[in-house]
Design an enzyme around this catalytic site. Structure first.
Site, PDB file in Angstrom:
ATOM      1  N   TYR A  14       0.548  -1.332  -0.229  1.00  0.00           N
ATOM      2  CA  TYR A  14       0.097  -0.077   0.138  1.00  0.00           C
ATOM      3  C   TYR A  14       0.513   1.548   0.413  1.00  0.00           C
ATOM      4  CZ  TYR A  14      -3.335   3.296   2.160  1.00  0.00           C
ATOM      5  OH  TYR A  14      -3.615   4.585   2.632  1.00  0.00           O
ATOM      6  N   ASN A  53       0.269  10.537   3.556  1.00  0.00           N
ATOM      7  CA  ASN A  53      -0.736   9.781   3.382  1.00  0.00           C
ATOM      8  C   ASN A  53      -2.073  10.643   4.355  1.00  0.00           C
ATOM      9  OD1 ASN A  53      -2.847   7.226   4.692  1.00  0.00           O
ATOM     10  ND2 ASN A  53      -0.692   5.914   5.294  1.00  0.00           N
ATOM     11  N   PRO A  96      -4.754  10.396   4.433  1.00  0.00           N
ATOM     12  CA  PRO A  96      -6.627   9.440   4.972  1.00  0.00           C
ATOM     13  C   PRO A  96      -5.829   8.999   6.793  1.00  0.00           C
ATOM     14  CG  PRO A  96      -5.628   8.234   3.128  1.00  0.00           C
ATOM     15  CD  PRO A  96      -5.934  10.092   3.110  1.00  0.00           C
ATOM     16  N   TYR A 135      -5.533   9.937  11.827  1.00  0.00           N
ATOM     17  CA  TYR A 135      -5.605  10.291  13.503  1.00  0.00           C
ATOM     18  C   TYR A 135      -5.690  11.978  14.299  1.00  0.00           C
ATOM     19  CZ  TYR A 135      -2.366   5.839  13.175  1.00  0.00           C
ATOM     20  OH  TYR A 135      -2.106   4.842  12.647  1.00  0.00           O
TER      21      TYR A 135
END
Lengths: 171, 165
Positions: free
Chosen positions: B26, B125, B127, B132
């Site tokens: 990924y 990243n 998303p 978080y």
């Protein structure tokens, strides 16, 4: 200097406080000597230390022979396995430029390799030019710059909220 | 869909490695995973575990997500829980598994007297960053200027070699 010997520490240094002063964040130091004793020197140590000591005749202006330290622990990479994490590295100002910092790092590298570590990680403040240069000279890579990894933290308040959160309560 | 969380056991190493590789893929870094099942077994389920895992399972048999963590130390505030790896298979996202894992880890961290959870996220990243930050995580690289540095094996060996006096 003459001999600097590096011993894995069985004593508890005051040096984290000096390092905090250097980084200008003394009000962020929340633990005391008793915590360090319990967490580092009981049956389940959460950290390990290496101390740099100079001979008595070369002690510091205010009488210290313990003039530097490295605080580290073992961590794990899901890609490469065992690693060592260097949490603190500090040498008192009057003892810099003598190779003590390098010797401390070398010792931690040795200890890490001995138990099968293939990586050593640590963080550095972006304004700390002399440290950034020192580390780059030793051969390491700035992972934040190269791979874009950001260092993240959930502090105590976020932790409490997360622990008590209702699983259905999603934003 | 019902799912449950449990502590990983030795029998889970194959699934753990599978998910580690899926996450690496990924991130476009699958070729970087050098760890083997055998190392995961020795390092996680021997006398002194180097890491711990929590597993997310559906239908009592299918492992669909995991988190790998260990305890670290900040000499200013004490014990921290370091979240090394955190992944839920694509087809099982949106079910609340990720949130539940994070809640489980936070609860555990507090029981262990940790004062925080630390981890890294790649800045591109989005998303994950949002996931978080929504839950109260601070970006210390951005906020305080911390940069993560690394010595790889070759540099480590060079540094460990005694210097000529």
């Amino acid at each position: 200097t003459g001999l600097n010997h590096l011993t894995e520490t069985s004593q508890k240094p005051n040096l984290p406080w000096e390092l905090a002063e250097y980084e200008k964040v003394t009000d962020l130091v929340k633990i005391g000597q008793k915590d360090l004793e319990q967490d580092g020197f009981s049956n389940t140590p959460f950290f390990r230390g290496v101390i740099a000591e100079v001979p008595e005749d070369q002690k510091s202006k205010d009488g210290h022979v313990k003039v530097g330290y490295a605080l580290y622990f073992f961590s794990y990479s899901s890609w490469k396995g065992r690693c060592v994490y260097l949490e603190d590295l500090y040498v008192m100002p009057e003892f810099r430029g003598k190779g003590i910092g390098k010797a401390l790092m070398s010792k931690v590298a040795q200890l890490g390799l001995e138990v099968g570590c293939t990586q050593m990680n640590f963080i550095v403040l972006n304004w700390n030019k002399s440290s950034l240069e020192f580390y780059t000279r030793q051969g390491c890579i700035d992972i934040t710059e190269k791979l874009g990894y950001h260092w993240m933290s959930c502090g105590e308040n976020a932790l409490k909220k997360l622990a008590n959160s209702d699983p259905v309560d999603e934003s | 869909m019902e799912f449950k969380l449990r502590k990983a056991e030795a029998r889970d190493v194959a699934d753990i490695l599978r998910l580690v590789k899926e996450l690496a893929k990924y991130e476009n870094m699958e070729h970087q995973v050098e760890l083997t099942e055998r190392e995961l077994l020795e390092d996680g389920f021997g006398e002194t575990p180097c890491y711990h895992c929590v597993i997310a399972e559906v239908n009592d048999v299918q492992v669909v997500g995991f988190a790998m963590y260990y305890l670290t130390y900040d000499p200013w505030v004490g014990k921290q829980l370091y979240l090394e790896e955190f992944y839920v298979m694509a087809e099982y996202r949106g079910l609340g598994i990720g949130s539940e894992v994070l809640r489980y880890l936070s609860d555990l961290a507090m029981k262990l007297r940790c004062t925080g959870i630390m981890f890294v996220v790649a800045e591109n990243n989005e998303p994950s960053m949002q996931f978080y930050k929504r839950r109260g995580a601070e970006d210390l690289s951005e906020g305080e200027g911390w940069r993560l540095f690394r010595f790889d094996k070759d540099s480590l060996v060079k540094m460990a070699a005694p210097s000529e006096e």
